[in-house]
Scaffold this active site. Structure first.
Site, PDB file in Angstrom:
ATOM      1  N   ASP A   1      45.343  -3.143  34.687  1.00  0.00           N
ATOM      2  CA  ASP A   1      44.917  -4.429  34.143  1.00  0.00           C
ATOM      3  C   ASP A   1      43.803  -4.152  33.126  1.00  0.00           C
ATOM      4  O   ASP A   1      43.280  -3.036  33.022  1.00  0.00           O
ATOM      5  CB  ASP A   1      44.462  -5.394  35.246  1.00  0.00           C
ATOM      6  CG  ASP A   1      44.564  -6.850  34.790  1.00  0.00           C
ATOM      7  OD1 ASP A   1      44.744  -7.085  33.581  1.00  0.00           O
ATOM      8  OD2 ASP A   1      44.462  -7.753  35.629  1.00  0.00           O
TER       9      ASP A   1
HETATM   10  C1  BGC Z   1      44.606 -10.399  33.494  1.00  0.00           C
HETATM   11  C2  BGC Z   1      46.072 -10.047  33.515  1.00  0.00           C
HETATM   12  C3  BGC Z   1      46.643 -10.059  32.127  1.00  0.00           C
HETATM   13  C4  BGC Z   1      45.844  -9.128  31.241  1.00  0.00           C
HETATM   14  C5  BGC Z   1      46.355  -9.049  29.832  1.00  0.00           C
HETATM   15  C6  BGC Z   1      43.844  -9.601  32.455  1.00  0.00           C
HETATM   16  O1  BGC Z   1      42.557 -10.100  32.278  1.00  0.00           O
HETATM   17  O2  BGC Z   1      44.063 -10.172  34.776  1.00  0.00           O
HETATM   18  O3  BGC Z   1      46.752 -10.944  34.350  1.00  0.00           O
HETATM   19  O4  BGC Z   1      47.981  -9.672  32.163  1.00  0.00           O
HETATM   20  O5  BGC Z   1      44.502  -9.584  31.214  1.00  0.00           O
HETATM   21  O6  BGC Z   1      46.138 -10.201  29.139  1.00  0.00           O
END
Ligand code: BGC
Length: 723
Positions: A266
């Site tokens: 993530d």
């Molecule tokens: C979130 C994810 C997301 C990623 C990319 C993160 O802050 O937890 O769910 O896919 O950002 O945008």
């Protein structure tokens, strides 16, 4: 669609170590493209030079087909191996045409609706340049304070599994090279939804039994459905952040489940190993994540900085690195990117595919299927002959009803409640009076008098209340989950002025609506319904559509009941009457019952469904046999409608404490006026299994019950014995 015949192994063999590592680094698209040279600040912070951009393997977050094409073209010119970038984005509930938030889709209890919406999202996103979506989010949730419950399908592992798998199948289709399909990435592995006190990013401590029983099944269902990618969660799980959690990533995900897709961290999750206090040494951080199977690092720079050295120093084998790079290249190949690096996208296609009347129609039907009629004393549906209608409250005329994570959707594209009712009833007099703000810190009472005046002379009043769309989603937890600001004050005054007021509510989570429930004769909950939300609300309020959604996550009576969920384990001191206030020395609260205001599975209709019988074809079962359960439902009304027939199981005696009920099957079915239908379900031994104290997935012989109705209101029950 012809598949590229590029030999990715050969390609790998010609790549330098630095180039291989590049495939495993993902940075925001703002660092790429034409304007990128100006954006030095954030890149400098990451410690990655601009010159490295042509080595990247993938990127995220960009604005449509044109930007994707510009970036891809430039990249292919600069990369000597001509390996296309992979473009990823969070297409959570639509790309341009926004359908209800996933919690709303959960409320539809209809995998076909979910599939139709996901296929539409895939079509639009693909035309807009997206090749991978960070969907489905299948975090199991029990605590409505957490802002990300809006991305989940709720508090039931089975419902979450069915909906997650439906999304994977619909996004990916049969062939990823088909331009209507994109790859899916299941997230956030694991138990992000278990964040303590519902506070985002907070620590998660859950026993292995609980984890396996409630939290893990939906991720597994997505893997079984063939999901191509997986994202570990931000949170620490039982002491170790998921990205570095060997037990979770290696033992469960790889060894037990055999997941062989691409794993992506993530956003800055590897970088956050520092903040977690696990290590200040990002070389070690990179090694930990890599050893836990993380192929691509998103938005931190430990792989860029250290992976090649780790390989050169023999701490990571080149073979392991090659395997990771191959997984990425294989996915690009499957997407057909070596042949068409744009995956069929173009600005023209994006314009013609997105927000079409057909897509708006899908979004409208999904919003109708997701809305839950929480309460109705018979006042709904409203008559279309109404002359004068007052729309009161902060959601009366706003188009801010998409919800968080709306990708490229625009508020301006959303139909407001006012607009929806206006086009349904072109001749009615509609008075809009917002009355007050929906924000917790905007407490001006200035508009209340006008709202009361509007309500006084109206034939019908719709109180449009809720929480702003920015109050849910990532980083948006709430400690008080009532209607924010002075909305209840508005509601009290408006109802005193005109008791014919129904409530139309909007939120990204279950709200505490206890007082509202006492005041108004009807509440229709819309979640955040998306682009066609106002049209759907109008159809539902005036009976052009019949509500059929069911609560996917309990609406508590008080925030102090959180976490609250129907499928909780039995206690040694249950209350004999769970909703009576205080029963000494039983598991309960002073001044509040145990049950939620609206339980899982609850949801009314304008039809009236009567459960006439629940029959089992036998009262004994063996490990190899099955029981056929037949549930007969009558639509005892003049109006056609849809009902979600739910089947719950309870294991009466077991060596580990069992939930008081567990949903094991459901079917949404349409019944014409006065129609009677019998729905059958097959129950087999694997559906009765649980995790014993050693975490073996077993069933134990003994007595079980099967019931139908909704979680806290089971209407028919039969028992059987497992031999
Ligand atoms: C979130 C994810 C997301 C990623 C990319 C993160 O802050 O937890 O769910 O896919 O950002 O945008």
């Amino acid at each position: 669609m012809a598949r590229s015949d590029v030999d990715v192994k050969k390609l790998l063999a010609q790549m330098t170590l630095e180039e291989k590592v590049g495939q495993l680094v993902q940075l925001n698209a703002m660092f790429l493209g034409e304007s990128s040279a100006e954006i030095t600040g954030p890149l400098e912070k990451l410690g990655i030079p601009q010159s490295y951009m042509s080595k990247l393997g993938s990127t995220l977050n960009f604005h449509g087909a044109q930007e994707m094409m510009d970036i891809q073209r430039k990249h292919l010119e600069e990369d000597r191996n001509h390996i296309p970038l992979m473009f990823m984005m969070d297409v959570i509930h639509g790309f341009r045409t926004i359908f209800p938030i996933p919690l709303g889709l959960g409320a539809s209890f209809d995998p076909e609706t979910v599939k139709e919406c996901s296929r539409m999202a895939a079509r639009e996103a693909s035309a807009g340049g997206v090749q991978v979506t960070f969907t489905p989010m299948v975090d199991y949730v029990r605590d409505a304070r957490w802002g990300r419950v809006m991305e989940s399908c709720g508090e039931d592992p089975y419902l979450n599994s069915v909906m997650g798998a439906a999304q994977v199948e619909a996004f990916q289709g049969d062939d990823l090279a088909d331009h209507d399909n994109i790859a899916a990435c299941v997230k956030h592995f694991a138990a992000y939804g278990g964040a303590e006190a519902g506070r985002d990013y907070n620590t998660v401590e859950i026993s292995e039994r609980l984890l396996r029983e409630y939290y893990l099944p939906a991720y597994k269902a997505c893997i079984d459905a063939g999901v191509k990618m997986l994202m570990p969660s931000f949170n620490s799980l039982n002491g170790v952040p998921s990205i570095a959690n060997k037990w979770l990533m290696n033992k469960v995900l790889k060894d037990e489940w055999g997941f062989d897709g691409v794993i992506i961290s993530d956003y800055n999750a590897i970088g956050e190993l520092k903040k977690h206090g696990i290590t200040d040494d990002m070389r070690l951080g990179a090694k930990m994540a890599f050893d836990c199977g993380c192929d691509i690092e998103m938005m931190s720079s430990s792989y860029y900085k250290h992976l090649a050295d780790l390989v050169n120093d023999g701490e990571i084998s080149e073979q392991k690195l090659d395997e990771a790079v191959l997984r990425v290249l294989e996915l690009k190949k499957e997407l057909g990117l070596f042949e068409d690096p744009y995956h069929g996208a173009s600005p023209e296609k994006e314009n013609s595919v997105c927000l079409t009347p057909e897509h708006r129609d899908i979004a409208r039907r999904a919003a109708e299927a997701s809305a839950v009629l929480l309460k109705n004393d018979g006042i709904l549906p409203l008559s279309e002959d109404i002359k004068r209608i007052a729309l009161v409250g902060p959601f009366a005329a706003t188009n801010e009803i998409k919800g968080s994570w709306s990708c490229n959707g625009e508020n301006e594209d959303c139909v407001s409640v006012y607009e929806g009712i206006r086009s349904l009833l072109p001749n009615a007099e509609i008075i809009v009076a917002e009355g007050c703000s929906a924000k917790y810190d905007e407490l001006s009472e200035e508009g209340i008098d006008a709202a009361v005046a509007a309500a006084k002379g109206a034939d019908a009043v719709v109180l449009c209340l809720g929480e702003p769309q920015k109050y849910s989603g990532e980083g948006n937890s709430r400690a008080d989950i009532g209607l924010p600001g002075i909305q209840m004050q508005l509601a009290r005054k408006v109802i005193a002025a005109n008791p014919n007021a129904v409530a139309l509510t909007f939120s990204g989570r279950p709200l505490v609506l206890t007082e509202l429930d006492k005041l108004v004769p009807a509440i229709l909950h819309m979640w955040f319904p998306g682009t066609e939300g106002g049209s759907a609300a109008a159809d539902l309020l005036f009976g052009r559509a019949n509500p059929s959604g069911k609560v996917p996550m309990s609406f508590p009576k008080a925030v102090g009941q959180c976490p609250i969920y129907y499928n909780h384990p039995s206690t040694g001191r249950p209350k004999s009457k769970p909703d009576e206030i205080h029963q000494p020395y039983s598991s309960n609260y002073i001044g509040c019952g145990n049950l939620p205001l609206y339980p899982f599975g609850h949801g009314l209709s304008y039809s009236s469904f009567v459960y006439e019988s629940l029959e089992l074809d036998t009262d004994t079962m063996t490990k190899d046999s099955e029981i056929t359960v037949s549930i007969t439902v009558l639509n005892d009304s003049d109006r056609a409608g849809k009902e979600v027939v739910q089947l719950y199981m309870h294991d009466i005696w077991a060596s580990a404490v069992r939930p008081i009920q567990s949903l094991i099957a459901f079917e949404k079915t349409e019944l014409g006026a006065h129609e009677r239908k019998t729905i059958t379900f097959k129950v087999r031994e694997p559906m009765l299994r649980f995790y014993d104290l050693d975490c073996n997935h077993i069933s134990e012989p003994g007595e079980f019950t099967l019931s139908t109705g909704c979680a806290d209101h089971l209407v028919l029950t039969k028992s059987f014995t497992l031999k």
